[in-house]
Motif scaffolding. Sequence first.
Motif, PDB file in Angstrom:
ATOM      1  N   PRO A   1       2.344  12.667  10.210  1.00 52.38           N
ATOM      2  CA  PRO A   1       1.596  11.408  10.204  1.00 52.38           C
ATOM      3  C   PRO A   1       0.712  11.286  11.443  1.00 52.38           C
ATOM      4  O   PRO A   1       1.085  11.738  12.525  1.00 52.38           O
ATOM      5  CB  PRO A   1       2.696  10.337  10.209  1.00 52.38           C
ATOM      6  N   LYS A   2      -0.461  10.669  11.268  1.00 49.31           N
ATOM      7  CA  LYS A   2      -1.363  10.439  12.390  1.00 49.31           C
ATOM      8  C   LYS A   2      -1.738   8.959  12.478  1.00 49.31           C
ATOM      9  O   LYS A   2      -1.841   8.271  11.467  1.00 49.31           O
ATOM     10  CB  LYS A   2      -2.614  11.303  12.258  1.00 49.31           C
ATOM     11  N   TYR A   3      -1.942   8.532  13.712  1.00 49.44           N
ATOM     12  CA  TYR A   3      -2.229   7.126  13.991  1.00 49.44           C
ATOM     13  C   TYR A   3      -3.611   7.001  14.612  1.00 49.44           C
ATOM     14  O   TYR A   3      -4.073   7.901  15.321  1.00 49.44           O
ATOM     15  CB  TYR A   3      -1.171   6.546  14.930  1.00 49.44           C
TER      16      TYR A   3
ATOM     17  N   SER B   1       0.834  -1.199   0.000  1.00 44.72           N
ATOM     18  CA  SER B   1       0.000   0.000   0.000  1.00 44.72           C
ATOM     19  C   SER B   1       0.871   1.253   0.000  1.00 44.72           C
ATOM     20  O   SER B   1       2.092   1.192   0.202  1.00 44.72           O
ATOM     21  CB  SER B   1      -0.915   0.011   1.223  1.00 44.72           C
ATOM     22  N   LYS B   2       0.237   2.415  -0.194  1.00 44.74           N
ATOM     23  CA  LYS B   2       0.955   3.684  -0.179  1.00 44.74           C
ATOM     24  C   LYS B   2       1.571   3.913   1.202  1.00 44.74           C
ATOM     25  O   LYS B   2       2.716   4.379   1.313  1.00 44.74           O
ATOM     26  CB  LYS B   2      -0.003   4.816  -0.541  1.00 44.74           C
ATOM     27  N   GLU B   3       0.780   3.585   2.281  1.00 41.82           N
ATOM     28  CA  GLU B   3       1.291   3.759   3.631  1.00 41.82           C
ATOM     29  C   GLU B   3       2.531   2.889   3.866  1.00 41.82           C
ATOM     30  O   GLU B   3       3.462   3.285   4.558  1.00 41.82           O
ATOM     31  CB  GLU B   3       0.235   3.388   4.664  1.00 41.82           C
ATOM     32  N   TRP B   4       2.504   1.679   3.292  1.00 44.24           N
ATOM     33  CA  TRP B   4       3.633   0.761   3.436  1.00 44.24           C
ATOM     34  C   TRP B   4       4.882   1.333   2.770  1.00 44.24           C
ATOM     35  O   TRP B   4       5.983   1.274   3.313  1.00 44.24           O
ATOM     36  CB  TRP B   4       3.281  -0.586   2.824  1.00 44.24           C
ATOM     37  N   SER B   5       4.712   1.920   1.591  1.00 45.67           N
ATOM     38  CA  SER B   5       5.861   2.448   0.852  1.00 45.67           C
ATOM     39  C   SER B   5       6.494   3.642   1.563  1.00 45.67           C
ATOM     40  O   SER B   5       7.691   3.896   1.432  1.00 45.67           O
ATOM     41  CB  SER B   5       5.438   2.843  -0.575  1.00 45.67           C
TER      42      SER B   5
ATOM     43  N   TRP C   1       7.661  -1.546   7.400  1.00 43.82           N
ATOM     44  CA  TRP C   1       7.677  -2.348   8.614  1.00 43.82           C
ATOM     45  C   TRP C   1       8.646  -1.793   9.657  1.00 43.82           C
ATOM     46  O   TRP C   1       8.400  -1.866  10.862  1.00 43.82           O
ATOM     47  CB  TRP C   1       8.026  -3.780   8.244  1.00 43.82           C
ATOM     48  N   GLU C   2       9.749  -1.224   9.197  1.00 39.68           N
ATOM     49  CA  GLU C   2      10.738  -0.690  10.136  1.00 39.68           C
ATOM     50  C   GLU C   2      10.137   0.412  10.995  1.00 39.68           C
ATOM     51  O   GLU C   2      10.417   0.514  12.199  1.00 39.68           O
ATOM     52  CB  GLU C   2      11.962  -0.169   9.373  1.00 39.68           C
ATOM     53  N   GLU C   3       9.282   1.246  10.406  1.00 36.99           N
ATOM     54  CA  GLU C   3       8.670   2.335  11.150  1.00 36.99           C
ATOM     55  C   GLU C   3       7.695   1.804  12.197  1.00 36.99           C
ATOM     56  O   GLU C   3       7.588   2.336  13.305  1.00 36.99           O
ATOM     57  CB  GLU C   3       7.953   3.285  10.196  1.00 36.99           C
ATOM     58  N   VAL C   4       6.962   0.740  11.854  1.00 35.97           N
ATOM     59  CA  VAL C   4       6.048   0.109  12.816  1.00 35.97           C
ATOM     60  C   VAL C   4       6.837  -0.459  13.991  1.00 35.97           C
ATOM     61  O   VAL C   4       6.438  -0.327  15.158  1.00 35.97           O
ATOM     62  CB  VAL C   4       5.216  -0.994  12.127  1.00 35.97           C
ATOM     63  N   GLN C   5       7.964  -1.075  13.721  1.00 33.70           N
ATOM     64  CA  GLN C   5       8.797  -1.627  14.789  1.00 33.70           C
ATOM     65  C   GLN C   5       9.325  -0.530  15.707  1.00 33.70           C
ATOM     66  O   GLN C   5       9.351  -0.694  16.935  1.00 33.70           O
ATOM     67  CB  GLN C   5       9.959  -2.410  14.181  1.00 33.70           C
ATOM     68  N   ARG C   6       9.744   0.586  15.127  1.00 31.91           N
ATOM     69  CA  ARG C   6      10.232   1.691  15.946  1.00 31.91           C
ATOM     70  C   ARG C   6       9.127   2.241  16.846  1.00 31.91           C
ATOM     71  O   ARG C   6       9.366   2.571  18.013  1.00 31.91           O
ATOM     72  CB  ARG C   6      10.784   2.806  15.046  1.00 31.91           C
ATOM     73  N   LEU C   7       7.908   2.326  16.286  1.00 31.49           N
ATOM     74  CA  LEU C   7       6.777   2.786  17.082  1.00 31.49           C
ATOM     75  C   LEU C   7       6.530   1.839  18.256  1.00 31.49           C
ATOM     76  O   LEU C   7       6.293   2.271  19.395  1.00 31.49           O
ATOM     77  CB  LEU C   7       5.519   2.894  16.217  1.00 31.49           C
TER      78      LEU C   7
END
Length: 545
Positions: free
Chosen positions: A401-403, A337-341, A345-351
């Motif tokens: 970015p917002k979560y 997806s655009k969000e993935w690009s 995954w690295e950003e999710v891990q850091r979060l």
Amino acid sequence: MRYLSQIFQPVITIPRDAIIKNTEITCKSQKLLLECGLVRPTSAGFFTILPLARRVLNKLETLVHHCMEEIGAQRMSLPSLTAAKLWEKTGRLQDIGVELLKVEDRHGKKYVLSPTHEEAMADLLADIGPLSYKQLPLLLYQISNKFRDEPRPKHGLLRSREFSMLDAYGAHTTHACASETYDRVTNTYRKLFDTLQLPIHRVAAPSGAMGGTLSHEWQLTADTGEDILDMCLKCDRVVRAETVNDVCDKCASEMKRVNSIEVGHTFVLGERYSAALGAHYTARETTPTPIYMSCYGIGITRLLAASVEALGNDKALRWPDAIAPYRLLIIGPKEGSKEWSIGGWEEVQRLGQELEQVGLAGDVLLDDKHTHTIGRRMKAADRMGYPIIVVCGRSTTENPPKYELYTSKAVGYTAPILLTRTELITEVARIARNGNIDIQLASKRLYVLGFHGFSPTISYRTGFRGFYYQCRNKSGMSNYVVEAPAGPGPGGARISPVNIENASYSVLKRYNDIVKSKEDKREYRILETVVDPVHELAGSTGEIP
């Protein structure tokens, strides 16, 4: 921090249009714990506890240990097998009879797979005795597996043949001494159940085969329960529904009949076991006297299942926040997806690493099933009942970015709150620090000294304006109003703000019950918790709408 794909969780997927004919599934906790991969039956009344359920039990046991140690109890372990001759001496081998699982060794000696350990404890005290009166009172406890040959094991973990249980045993010189210990354990039971935020009531009950002079059951209201209670709709009166109780004998109000599950039991046993097995103590210039005993139990595995019965729904698990398998789940973007690009995954891990550092160490789970849509993963997360869900969706492509932050409800989750990364971390930290706090009350100022890891319960009491804290010191438990106007307090007493200087207390509960009245325009001081050690709690003034 764990990854969802690494969790051993043998989920049972049932087709949408399937017709279920399995009459052995009799309650929602049994159904959900099995289908969600938390337990697995091995034979009638016996279960394998799988990793996620084991995490729940570990957390529950930790809470129990903290509560028991706090009142001076000492942990020990007794063998599961108890000599049958001890049960013969107390008369319970005949009284309980067929519900006891019995074995015989190669030498012909008979043993009981203990459902409880009064005989073993009395035998231990007899073996090392007589004790000196100076060694009493004594409170010992264990958490271990027990066994009962249930004639009709059903409801999964609610009625099984092997179960985990806290059992504690008190040794005393007199009934008065036993009563003091009984009150202390009662208070710590209340603290535990308040931490779990479960509707559990202490109810007077007969002693039954256990014997003794005083007995209370701890009953959790739930539709599946096999016990029945009568509850007053006005006051706090709760009684076993052994006779017709249409009207409360305390306030003459209407009674409501509800089903309940017994999750604990407490007894003052007296000398039944000590006298039969020779457990004595000696005082000054007296002959040895039978020890006055008490005992206390909580079904650990039963409490897990009962929590699901009370909080869950027909399609999804729900947990007390303090014992959820994982408190927070992060759902990353779909692969490709655009969000993935943009983040990947690295950003999710850091979060995940950042959220672990704000009070959720070891309690963050990452959903790494990237090939599935966010909607599909959200549906699976809802079924598991994680208290907090963070979704890295389309809004993560915004600047900044917002979560999406979700918190669980009885059915489904709250509407998502869109937060920046900083706002998200701040909000999750606020939620995560809902633990018992050691505070110092000095000149009506509160200072955070540290955490015990228990969640305070917010309780609503009609007619009470402002805040008060239920505190405990060496002399017992007391209620103190902090920065609140005088008004009706617990039990109808009028209490005012207090000034306690240079005293250290442990907060058990924080009650927040501001009466919202259009006629009442007075201002109330709101106290907000600050996590950092040795910081004064922030205060803000707000008007009642």
